[in-house]
Design a protein around this motif. Structure first.
Motif, PDB file in Angstrom:
ATOM      1  N   LEU A 185       2.827  -1.231   4.291  1.00 17.89           N
ATOM      2  CA  LEU A 185       2.197   0.057   4.012  1.00 17.89           C
ATOM      3  C   LEU A 185       3.278   1.116   4.106  1.00 17.89           C
ATOM      4  O   LEU A 185       3.952   1.222   5.126  1.00 17.89           O
ATOM      5  N   LEU A 199      -3.684  -2.064   8.663  1.00 16.68           N
ATOM      6  CA  LEU A 199      -2.781  -3.195   8.484  1.00 16.68           C
ATOM      7  C   LEU A 199      -3.085  -4.259   9.531  1.00 16.68           C
ATOM      8  O   LEU A 199      -3.039  -4.003  10.737  1.00 16.68           O
ATOM      9  N   VAL A 248       0.845  -1.185   0.000  1.00 18.27           N
ATOM     10  CA  VAL A 248       0.000   0.000   0.000  1.00 18.27           C
ATOM     11  C   VAL A 248       0.887   1.244   0.000  1.00 18.27           C
ATOM     12  O   VAL A 248       1.717   1.416   0.897  1.00 18.27           O
ATOM     13  N   ALA A 264       4.303  -0.952   8.820  1.00 16.98           N
ATOM     14  CA  ALA A 264       3.885   0.371   8.348  1.00 16.98           C
ATOM     15  C   ALA A 264       5.084   1.303   8.472  1.00 16.98           C
ATOM     16  O   ALA A 264       5.694   1.390   9.539  1.00 16.98           O
ATOM     17  N   PRO A 284      -6.844   3.725   2.087  1.00 23.26           N
ATOM     18  CA  PRO A 284      -6.228   2.402   2.196  1.00 23.26           C
ATOM     19  C   PRO A 284      -7.264   1.340   2.524  1.00 23.26           C
ATOM     20  O   PRO A 284      -8.156   1.578   3.355  1.00 23.26           O
TER      21      PRO A 284
END
Length: 313
Positions: free
Chosen positions: A115, A184, A58, A189, A107
């Protein structure tokens, strides 16, 4: 700031605009080595997750999808076949986008993988304050004194920016990052941005503008980028670590070292290619430039990478 960047005919959503690459140089545009490093990080996440059947990637604030395209190009076919790439962007779908990339406005939830928010948080709108009052800004950039700070913003400043005169209230960035990382389910992330931490906040703030490759006054009329550095330490969630881009890219195999001179005689073409790559790596890792950017690495259900130089947030 919201209107100037994302409102009707805003800087980032104006139809037919060149996108971020037309106005400033990010790590993504500086070198394909950056996408290669992200691809290596994605492979590390993939291994930690046990090579799931579907691996999400992402990209928050994806611009025109350049980073995702570069990462896909750097991955092996077996991994690419399992990757689900999402470009999270408020601008319209660009022409010629790789059809494998899903273009979305937010997202997706329940993702498993990586991410990444590369220079996204600095464009999340925030409030400016001075001497306990909000700073109001007209479309032509003229400033005036607003009302007193509300309780939530005052509490944020007392914790994260207690010694400032003119300050940038990062609470909106904290909330934006928490929401993005919260989508997530398992993975990593990562937020990458020009940033500062509590012990070294700039005394007069960092708000500025960019247009056509030049820094300009941050006039919120939609004709330029309006941006401010990110208080990454306040964004950090549980288990997060902070490090510089120089440290992160070095751990991911990027090196600015010059190739051996002997290669010039043995294979001149390879030498020139390696020399060019070394120059690009040096730009990405420059202590006075992109290399000084902050990396906020937040694990979700997996351990954080054991990177030299990383500090608990």
């Amino acid at each position: 700031m919201e209107s100037a960047l994302y409102g009707p005919d805003g800087f980032y959503v104006r139809p037919g605009g060149p996108g971020p690459a037309g106005h400033f140089r990010t790590s993504v545009h500086a070198s394909a080595l950056y996408a290669g490093a992200v691809a290596r990080l994605l492979r590390w996440v993939d291994a930690e997750l046990g090579h799931p059947a579907e691996l999400d990637l992402v990209d928050m604030g994806a611009g025109r999808g350049e980073l995702l395209a570069g990462v896909l190009a750097a991955l092996d076919p077996g991994t690419v076949a399992r990757v689900r790439p999402y470009a999270v962007e408020r601008a319209e779908l660009p022409a010629g986008l790789d059809p494998r990339i899903r273009w979305v406005a937010a997202p997706p939830g329940g993702t498993t993988g990586l991410l990444l928010a590369n220079e996204w948080l600095d464009n999340v709108p925030l409030e400016i304050a001075e001497d306990g009052h909000y700073v109001l800004v007209a479309p032509d950039g003229t400033e005036s004194v607003g009302g007193p700070l509300d309780g939530a913003d005052r509490t944020w400043l007392e914790r994260w920016w207690p010694d400032g005169g003119r300050v940038e209230i990062g609470r909106a960035r904290d909330e934006a990052w928490a929401a993005a990382a919260g989508t997530l389910e398992r993975g990593l992330a990562v937020a990458v941005d020009y940033a500062h931490t509590r012990g070294a906040r700039p005394p007069y703030g960092t708000l500025t503008g960019f247009r056509g490759g030049r820094e300009v006054p941050p006039v919120p009329d939609g004709t330029c980028d309006v941006t401010a550095h990110v208080a990454l330490d306040s964004c950090a969630g549980h288990g997060s670590v902070l490090l510089t881009q120089r440290e992160a890219l070095a751990a991911l195999g990027v090196s600015g070292g010059r190739p051996p001179l002997a290669l010039a005689g043995a294979d001149p073409v390879a030498y020139v290619r390696a020399l060019s790559a070394a120059g690009e790596a040096a730009e990405l890792m420059d202590r006075a430039g992109l290399g000084a950017f902050g990396w906020l690495v937040q694990p979700v259900g997996i351990p954080a990478p054991a990177w030299p130089g990383a500090a608990a947030a």
